[in-house]
Design a protein around this motif. Structure first.
Motif, PDB file in Angstrom:
ATOM      1  N   PHE A 480       0.812  -1.220   0.000  1.00  0.00           N
ATOM      2  CA  PHE A 480       0.000   0.000   0.000  1.00  0.00           C
ATOM      3  C   PHE A 480       0.848   1.273   0.000  1.00  0.00           C
ATOM      4  CE2 PHE A 480      -2.847  -3.157   2.171  1.00  0.00           C
ATOM      5  CZ  PHE A 480      -3.775  -3.249   1.142  1.00  0.00           C
ATOM      6  N   LEU A 481       2.170   1.105   0.211  1.00  0.00           N
ATOM      7  CA  LEU A 481       3.072   2.255   0.209  1.00  0.00           C
ATOM      8  C   LEU A 481       3.808   2.409  -1.117  1.00  0.00           C
ATOM      9  CD1 LEU A 481       4.622   1.885   3.795  1.00  0.00           C
ATOM     10  CD2 LEU A 481       2.868   3.507   3.058  1.00  0.00           C
ATOM     11  N   ALA A 482       3.353   1.690  -2.164  1.00  0.00           N
ATOM     12  CA  ALA A 482       4.006   1.757  -3.477  1.00  0.00           C
ATOM     13  C   ALA A 482       3.979   3.184  -4.020  1.00  0.00           C
ATOM     14  CB  ALA A 482       3.318   0.809  -4.458  1.00  0.00           C
ATOM     15  N   ASP A 483       5.021   3.549  -4.760  1.00  0.00           N
ATOM     16  CA  ASP A 483       5.191   4.921  -5.256  1.00  0.00           C
ATOM     17  C   ASP A 483       4.066   5.344  -6.206  1.00  0.00           C
ATOM     18  OD1 ASP A 483       7.517   5.187  -3.822  1.00  0.00           O
ATOM     19  OD2 ASP A 483       8.824   4.618  -5.500  1.00  0.00           O
ATOM     20  N   GLN A 484       3.435   4.382  -6.889  1.00  0.00           N
ATOM     21  CA  GLN A 484       2.418   4.743  -7.884  1.00  0.00           C
ATOM     22  C   GLN A 484       1.181   5.374  -7.260  1.00  0.00           C
ATOM     23  OE1 GLN A 484       3.932   1.877  -7.555  1.00  0.00           O
ATOM     24  NE2 GLN A 484       4.308   0.819  -9.503  1.00  0.00           N
ATOM     25  N   PHE A 485       0.913   5.082  -5.987  1.00  0.00           N
ATOM     26  CA  PHE A 485      -0.333   5.526  -5.369  1.00  0.00           C
ATOM     27  C   PHE A 485      -0.231   6.988  -4.944  1.00  0.00           C
ATOM     28  CE2 PHE A 485      -0.519   0.861  -4.239  1.00  0.00           C
ATOM     29  CZ  PHE A 485      -1.435   0.556  -5.244  1.00  0.00           C
ATOM     30  N   ASN A 486      -1.210   7.776  -5.379  1.00  0.00           N
ATOM     31  CA  ASN A 486      -1.269   9.195  -5.048  1.00  0.00           C
ATOM     32  C   ASN A 486      -2.606   9.510  -4.407  1.00  0.00           C
ATOM     33  OD1 ASN A 486      -0.854  12.125  -5.141  1.00  0.00           O
ATOM     34  ND2 ASN A 486      -2.332  12.081  -6.826  1.00  0.00           N
ATOM     35  N   HIS A 487      -2.545  10.082  -3.225  1.00  0.00           N
ATOM     36  CA  HIS A 487      -3.763  10.471  -2.519  1.00  0.00           C
ATOM     37  C   HIS A 487      -4.225  11.831  -3.041  1.00  0.00           C
ATOM     38  CE1 HIS A 487      -5.645  12.077   1.464  1.00  0.00           C
ATOM     39  NE2 HIS A 487      -6.569  11.643   0.631  1.00  0.00           N
ATOM     40  N   ILE A 488      -5.419  11.873  -3.621  1.00  0.00           N
ATOM     41  CA  ILE A 488      -5.985  13.137  -4.098  1.00  0.00           C
ATOM     42  C   ILE A 488      -6.481  13.924  -2.885  1.00  0.00           C
ATOM     43  CG2 ILE A 488      -7.862  14.225  -5.404  1.00  0.00           C
ATOM     44  CD1 ILE A 488      -5.934  13.074  -7.306  1.00  0.00           C
ATOM     45  N   ASP A 489      -5.769  15.001  -2.559  1.00  0.00           N
ATOM     46  CA  ASP A 489      -6.197  15.809  -1.417  1.00  0.00           C
ATOM     47  C   ASP A 489      -6.284  17.286  -1.771  1.00  0.00           C
ATOM     48  OD1 ASP A 489      -3.534  16.343  -1.653  1.00  0.00           O
ATOM     49  OD2 ASP A 489      -2.963  15.710   0.362  1.00  0.00           O
ATOM     50  N   GLY A 490      -6.160  17.597  -3.096  1.00  0.00           N
ATOM     51  CA  GLY A 490      -6.219  18.985  -3.530  1.00  0.00           C
ATOM     52  C   GLY A 490      -7.547  19.376  -4.147  1.00  0.00           C
ATOM     53  N   GLY A 491      -8.551  18.508  -4.027  1.00  0.00           N
ATOM     54  CA  GLY A 491      -9.892  18.845  -4.485  1.00  0.00           C
ATOM     55  C   GLY A 491      -9.988  19.033  -5.986  1.00  0.00           C
ATOM     56  N   GLU A 492     -10.849  19.966  -6.418  1.00  0.00           N
ATOM     57  CA  GLU A 492     -11.155  20.154  -7.831  1.00  0.00           C
ATOM     58  C   GLU A 492      -9.926  20.559  -8.649  1.00  0.00           C
ATOM     59  OE1 GLU A 492     -13.924  19.456  -9.556  1.00  0.00           O
ATOM     60  OE2 GLU A 492     -14.666  18.595  -7.682  1.00  0.00           O
TER      61      GLU A 492
END
Length: 639
Positions: A480-492
């Motif tokens: 789950f810590l793989a580099d490909q994963f990006n958490h969308i936290d910047g909204g629109e």
């Protein structure tokens, strides 16, 4: 003197006869289902490793031993000693001392090293400092939910202790009735998917199992107003048991506290945390869509405060005449089959909740071995005669083909996914496929609650499949810590950047396209011809996801300013079966086939009308058992 006080006096006398003469007992009390024993000699108690086990066996109760507050060493002195006892590799991140109960909560990255072999390190801590250690895991991925729940329960310790003492006295009260019967009343999810709710009642006790909403039908809620449920007043309900945290089972649990319920909720620890996450989001989505939420966030906190977490396999008294045991159901993190042992061997009922019979990448398959089960209440989501899902390997192969084809034409893959369960399953498939070169390496954007739900998964690896749990214990192997994963936290703004960028994969809630960030993604990328929308989970009737599956390409959406608009969906639409957290028809039949002993009766619930009736008929003909496809508001009497 009340019956419970007399019972506690008798238990104290029995304990004093059993323990060595050098151990003093200062108090014996009930806290929820546990018997708490206070002693001035915690170090001597801890040095006798088998003593607590012998007492628990003799008294047939779950026992916790705590030091009398007068015997506790100073926290500053105890802290240094504890840090010296626990191996440095355990990664202790916090020590929190609670003088009222004599407990020290040890938060560590590797709880197993704090516990030691057969609890040896815990006993050594008590022997050296007198404090009773309780161990919790430091999440490998920071989770605001876990942090908030732990801090809230810490703040509410005094109130919670009062609640547990009251519940404990209620559980161990004297039985008032000589009658013997068992009844199940259906309050929802019969011949439909969603609004799961059942009442299990005896002459002595009334228990509510689940209390969910119905996806795609916000006005259809369980029939809580009937006399069997809250119609006789909230005090007539002794306990609530929550099988798992999905909203069609948990959404309206906090509503019970708005109505005046003040009793316990039994579930696993991850189910408690996920319930908090999902119900708060449920309120947030309702507010954003202009709907009046059915309860306030304060009721979610009340639900968490009243929750008594149980581990799989623990046999627990929840009423004078009912013992509850939770077993892994293989569906989502912490999901449980709830087994009720009623009376002194009178009757046994199991509620499946939602189950997955076979192992998945995330979980071991559902447990179906019980000492006795006379009646099984069985989910039927995929119980129809043609509901056979694709083999998991074939499903993964098809998903990888769809992704590769889409990326090859510079498109984006949009996957509506449930935050809990399916998202993590898909993440594991994508991580391995990219690592092994089966699909191109592209960013995988996680939107909605998916990242937070993933953090909760890593907090409770003991509930995951064995090999995955072992990988999470090692940071350099945690998938789950793989580099490909990006958490969308910047909204629109961030979504627009992704929409304007190159090929990628987007996993977003909600899984049935019923509100949430998936609607924003439809606005941003739904009109792109080169993209693909992939369904990997069940789409209930009446939901937008089911309509898109059935060919809708004109989608009503909110334009973000509160005005309705229509979106043309130009993306390809694919459905990849095999990733559902539910057993398919074959899995449901195998679950019943391999039960030993098999139940005498099966109630087929939580499925469309044809699915429940098909499964009921099949089980009757194949196993020669009495089966039913009940309607809502039916009552079945057993015994």
């Amino acid at each position: 003197m009340s019956q419970v006080d007399k019972q506690l006096d008798d238990i104290r006398a029995e304990i004093e006869q059993e323990v060595p003469s050098g151990i003093s007992i200062t108090e014996v009390a009930y806290e929820g289902p546990e018997l708490v024993v206070y002693t001035r000699d915690p170090k001597t108690f801890a040095s006798n490793g088998d003593l607590i086990r012998r007492l628990a066996s003799k008294l047939r109760k779950r026992i916790t031993v705590r030091p009398d507050p007068s015997e506790l060493s100073e926290p500053s002195d105890a802290k240094a000693t504890i840090e010296n006892i626990i191996p440095e590799d355990a990664g202790v991140t916090d020590l929190d001392f609670h003088h009222d109960t004599g407990e020290v909560v040890v938060e560590a990255q590797k709880p197993g090293m704090v516990i030691g072999r057969h609890g040896s390190t815990l006993r050594e801590i008590t022997q050296e400092v007198g404090w009773t250690p309780e161990v919790v895991r430091t999440p490998p991925i920071e989770s605001s939910t876990v942090k908030n729940v732990r801090n809230f329960l810490k703040q509410e310790r005094d109130d919670r202790r009062d609640i547990l003492e009251r519940i404990g006295r209620q559980i161990h009260r004297e039985e008032m009735s000589d009658d013997e019967w068992v009844r199940i009343t259906t309050l929802g999810c019969c011949r439909e998917v969603g609004r799961a709710a059942f009442i299990l009642s005896t002459p002595e006790t009334r228990v509510l199992i689940d209390c969910g909403d119905k996806p795609g039908a916000e006005d259809e809620v369980p029939y809580l107003q009937v006399p069997e449920a809250l119609g006789s007043g909230p005090s007539s309900l002794d306990a609530v048991v929550l099988t798992h945290a999905h909203l069609d089972h948990s959404a309206l649990i906090p509503l019970l506290f708005k109505y005046g319920y003040d009793g316990p909720i039994y579930c696993t620890e991850p189910t408690r945390d996920l319930m908090g996450l999902l119900t708060l989001d449920y309120l947030d989505v309702a507010s954003k869509e202009g709907r009046t939420p059915p309860y306030e966030s304060e009721m979610v906190r009340e639900a968490i405060k009243h929750t008594i977490p149980l581990e799989y396999g623990d046999v627990t008294d929840i009423a004078p005449d009912i013992k509850l045991t939770l077993h892994n159901s293989g569906h989502i993190l912490g999901s449980a089959i709830s087994h009720f042992h009623i009376g002194d061997g009178l009757y046994n009922v199991a509620f499946s909740g939602d189950i997955h019979y076979d192992d998945t990448r995330l979980f071991n398959g559902a447990v179906n071995e019980f000492p006795r089960v006379e009646t099984l209440v069985l989910e039927s989501t995929y119980g129809g005669r043609n509901d056979y899902q694709t083999d998991q390997a074939d499903s993964e192969r098809k998903l990888k083909e769809v992704i590769s084809d889409t990326i090859e034409r510079d498109g984006k893959v949009l996957i509506p996914a449930f935050a809990v369960g399916r998202s993590q399953e898909i993440m594991l498939v994508l991580e391995e496929a990219m690592r092994e070169g089966d699909i191109p390496e592209v960013p995988v954007h996680l939107d909605g609650m998916i990242w937070e739900a993933t953090a909760i998964h890593t907090t409770y690896p003991e509930y995951l499949r064995d090999d995955l749990r072992d990988r999470i214990f090692h940071d350099d192997q945690n998938p789950f810590l793989a580099d490909q994963f990006n958490h969308i936290d910047g909204g629109e703004e961030e979504r627009q950047e992704v929409a304007d960028g190159g090929p990628c994969i987007v996993l977003s809630t909600s899984g049935m396209v019923e509100g949430g960030p998936i609607m924003s993604w439809l606005r941003h990328v739904g009109g792109q011809d080169e993209g693909t929308m992939v369904f990997v989970g069940y789409q209930a009737q009446g939901t937008m996801g089911r309509r898109i599956q059935n060919g809708w390409d004109e989608i009503p959406v909110n334009d973000g300013g509160g005005r309705a608009d229509t979106l043309s969906l130009n993306m390809d639409v694919e459905t990849v079966d095999g990733f559902s957290g539910h057993a398919d028809r074959q899995g449901l039949e195998n679950f019943v086939r391999t039960m030993n002993p098999r139940p005498e009766k099966v109630l087929c619930v939580h499925g469309d009308e044809s699915s429940t009736q098909d499964l009921s008929s099949a089980l009757y003909h194949e196993f020669n058992m009495r089966t039913f496809a009940p309607k809502n508001l039916e009552t079945f009497r057993f015994v």
